[in-house]
Design a protein around this motif. Structure first.
Motif, short mmCIF file in Angstrom:
data_model
loop_
_atom_site.label_atom_id
_atom_site.label_comp_id
_atom_site.label_asym_id
_atom_site.label_seq_id
_atom_site.Cartn_x
_atom_site.Cartn_y
_atom_site.Cartn_z
N ASP A 170 0.83 -1.21 0.00
CA ASP A 170 0.00 0.00 0.00
C ASP A 170 0.86 1.25 0.00
OD1 ASP A 170 -2.22 -1.59 -0.02
OD2 ASP A 170 -2.50 -1.52 2.16
N ALA A 171 1.96 1.22 0.79
CA ALA A 171 2.85 2.38 0.83
C ALA A 171 3.49 2.62 -0.53
CB ALA A 171 3.94 2.18 1.90
N GLY A 172 3.88 1.53 -1.19
CA GLY A 172 4.47 1.68 -2.52
C GLY A 172 3.47 2.18 -3.53
N SER A 173 2.25 1.69 -3.44
CA SER A 173 1.22 2.15 -4.39
C SER A 173 0.84 3.59 -4.14
CB SER A 173 -0.03 1.25 -4.26
OG SER A 173 -0.58 1.34 -2.95
N ASP A 174 0.93 4.06 -2.88
CA ASP A 174 0.65 5.46 -2.60
C ASP A 174 1.80 6.36 -3.04
OD1 ASP A 174 -1.76 4.77 -1.55
OD2 ASP A 174 -1.06 4.70 0.53
N ALA A 175 3.05 5.88 -2.92
CA ALA A 175 4.21 6.70 -3.28
C ALA A 175 4.29 6.93 -4.77
CB ALA A 175 5.50 6.04 -2.77
N GLU A 176 3.87 5.93 -5.56
CA GLU A 176 3.98 6.07 -7.01
C GLU A 176 3.10 7.18 -7.56
OE1 GLU A 176 3.68 3.32 -11.07
OE2 GLU A 176 3.43 2.44 -9.07
N PRO A 177 1.81 7.29 -7.16
CA PRO A 177 1.01 8.43 -7.64
C PRO A 177 1.57 9.77 -7.18
CG PRO A 177 -0.42 6.70 -6.83
CD PRO A 177 0.98 6.32 -6.43
N ARG A 178 2.11 9.83 -5.94
CA ARG A 178 2.68 11.08 -5.47
C ARG A 178 3.88 11.49 -6.31
NH1 ARG A 178 1.69 8.96 -0.20
NH2 ARG A 178 3.89 8.39 -0.01
N LEU A 179 4.72 10.53 -6.67
CA LEU A 179 5.87 10.83 -7.52
C LEU A 179 5.41 11.32 -8.89
CD1 LEU A 179 8.89 10.82 -8.08
CD2 LEU A 179 8.70 8.39 -8.69
N ILE A 180 4.39 10.69 -9.43
CA ILE A 180 3.88 11.11 -10.74
C ILE A 180 3.31 12.52 -10.65
CG2 ILE A 180 2.15 10.64 -12.50
CD1 ILE A 180 2.50 7.67 -11.93
N HIS B 243 4.25 14.87 -8.59
CA HIS B 243 5.38 15.80 -8.50
C HIS B 243 6.02 16.01 -9.87
CE1 HIS B 243 5.10 16.28 -4.27
NE2 HIS B 243 5.51 15.07 -3.95
N LEU B 244 6.16 14.95 -10.64
CA LEU B 244 6.75 15.08 -11.97
C LEU B 244 5.87 15.92 -12.90
CD1 LEU B 244 8.15 11.47 -12.52
CD2 LEU B 244 9.42 13.54 -11.93
N ILE B 245 4.56 15.73 -12.79
CA ILE B 245 3.64 16.54 -13.60
C ILE B 245 3.73 18.01 -13.19
CG2 ILE B 245 1.20 16.96 -14.09
CD1 ILE B 245 0.74 13.95 -13.85
N GLU B 246 3.79 18.26 -11.88
CA GLU B 246 3.91 19.64 -11.40
C GLU B 246 5.23 20.25 -11.85
OE1 GLU B 246 3.11 23.20 -9.26
OE2 GLU B 246 1.85 21.57 -9.99
N LEU B 247 6.32 19.47 -11.79
CA LEU B 247 7.62 19.97 -12.24
C LEU B 247 7.59 20.31 -13.72
CD1 LEU B 247 10.61 20.54 -11.73
CD2 LEU B 247 11.06 18.10 -12.13
N ARG B 248 6.98 19.45 -14.52
CA ARG B 248 6.90 19.72 -15.95
C ARG B 248 6.10 20.99 -16.22
NH1 ARG B 248 3.45 15.83 -19.80
NH2 ARG B 248 1.85 16.85 -18.54
N ALA C 166 7.38 28.14 -6.31
CA ALA C 166 6.05 27.53 -6.27
C ALA C 166 6.12 26.02 -6.26
CB ALA C 166 5.23 28.02 -7.47
N PHE C 167 7.16 25.45 -6.85
CA PHE C 167 7.30 24.00 -6.84
C PHE C 167 7.82 23.49 -5.50
CE2 PHE C 167 10.00 20.23 -7.59
CZ PHE C 167 9.02 19.34 -8.04
N VAL C 168 8.71 24.25 -4.88
CA VAL C 168 9.34 23.79 -3.64
C VAL C 168 8.51 24.17 -2.41
CG1 VAL C 168 11.41 24.02 -2.20
CG2 VAL C 168 11.62 23.88 -4.68
N ALA C 169 7.80 25.28 -2.45
CA ALA C 169 7.13 25.83 -1.26
C ALA C 169 6.17 24.87 -0.57
CB ALA C 169 6.40 27.12 -1.64
N PRO C 170 5.37 24.06 -1.29
CA PRO C 170 4.44 23.18 -0.56
C PRO C 170 5.13 22.19 0.38
CG PRO C 170 3.78 23.36 -2.85
CD PRO C 170 5.11 24.02 -2.75
#
Length: 264
Positions: A13-23, A25-30, A106-110
């Motif tokens: 469950d932790a791994g499945s939750d981390a993967e959407p969060r990483l995605i 972050h990558l979308i926000e970075l892009r 704006a990317f780092v502040a949250p």
């Protein structure tokens, strides 16, 4: 066996939750990168028709030191076109610096705590303002003084006809050197807030800092005394301002982080 199965499920469950969060972050970075690049390109396109005029303004400190018939030359046949375009790009980069830094913020502040946000924003604004101040100081004071000094020591039989590309590279190095050097107070404040040094240690190391400032000024400026002194003296003043700012912020930081005293 059930305990091992539950542990495996929790890790899954932790791994499945981390993967959407990483995605996410990558979308926000892009998105932030696209906005930053779009702003830079927009300003560059707007400045491009005025590239020749911008270069004419930038060349004034040199032209004012040359004889009335003095002009710059383009050794490269395509230099008359590409050099102003290069200048327009760097001018766009300089103009959009607050926008680029805002996108990074704006990317780092949250992910920052409230205390970190409270300290980071004034430091960021101060860093941008000091960089602009250093560039303005270099353009209005340093460059006229340097070129006037060099022109006075140039033999009369030598015609000064600088290349436009070499002149632009020279000016950009001066701008970068003075803009970065004027960040000294912000760097000192950050070092103090991180706990790497204290204001008392900065005061005690003042003599070593002055020697280091003159060494840095001799390395990054042209080989003339005028530009070295015009960089070293402001850096010494900025060093003192950094000590004052760190002494002012450190007690506030300690007061803000100090918790209530334990009771018996």
């Amino acid at each position: 066996m059930n305990r091992d199965h539950d542990t495996y499920d929790s890790h899954a469950d932790a791994g499945s939750d981390a993967e959407p969060r990483l995605i996410d972050h990558l979308i926000e970075l892009r998105a932030r990168l696209l906005r930053a690049v779009a702003g830079l390109i927009l300003v560059f396109v707007c400045l491009l028709p005025f590239a020749a005029d911008i270069y004419a303004i930038l060349a004034q400190p040199l032209l004012s030191s040359l004889p009335e018939s003095g002009r710059l030359v383009a050794v490269d046949p395509a230099g008359g076109f590409f050099v102003p375009v290069k200048l327009a790009f760097f001018a766009a980069l300089l103009v959009t610096m607050p926008w680029l830094l805002y996108q990074a913020w704006a990317f780092v502040a949250p992910g920052l705590y409230h205390r970190e946000k409270r300290l980071a924003m004034p430091l960021l604004v101060s860093a941008v303002a000091l960089f602009y101040t250093g560039c303005a100081f270099a353009f209005f004071l340093v460059l006229p003084s340097v070129f006037g000094f060099l022109a006075r020591f140039t033999p009369e039989v030598v015609a000064m006809t600088p290349d436009i590309g070499k002149y632009l590279d020279f000016v950009l190095v001066i701008f970068l050197a003075f803009g970065a050097s004027f960040e000294l107070p912000v760097a000192l404040v950050i070092l103090v807030l991180l706990g790497w040094v204290t204001p008392q240690q900065l005061r005690e190391s003042r003599g070593y800092a002055i020697v280091g400032v003159f060494v840095v000024a001799a390395v990054i400026t042209p080989p003339d005394v005028v530009s070295q002194l015009m960089l070293a003296i402001p850096m010494c003043i900025l060093y003192e301002l950094g000590i004052v700012a760190s002494r002012w912020l450190k007690p506030r930081e300690d007061a803000g982080t100090a918790g209530p005293s334990p009771t018996a």
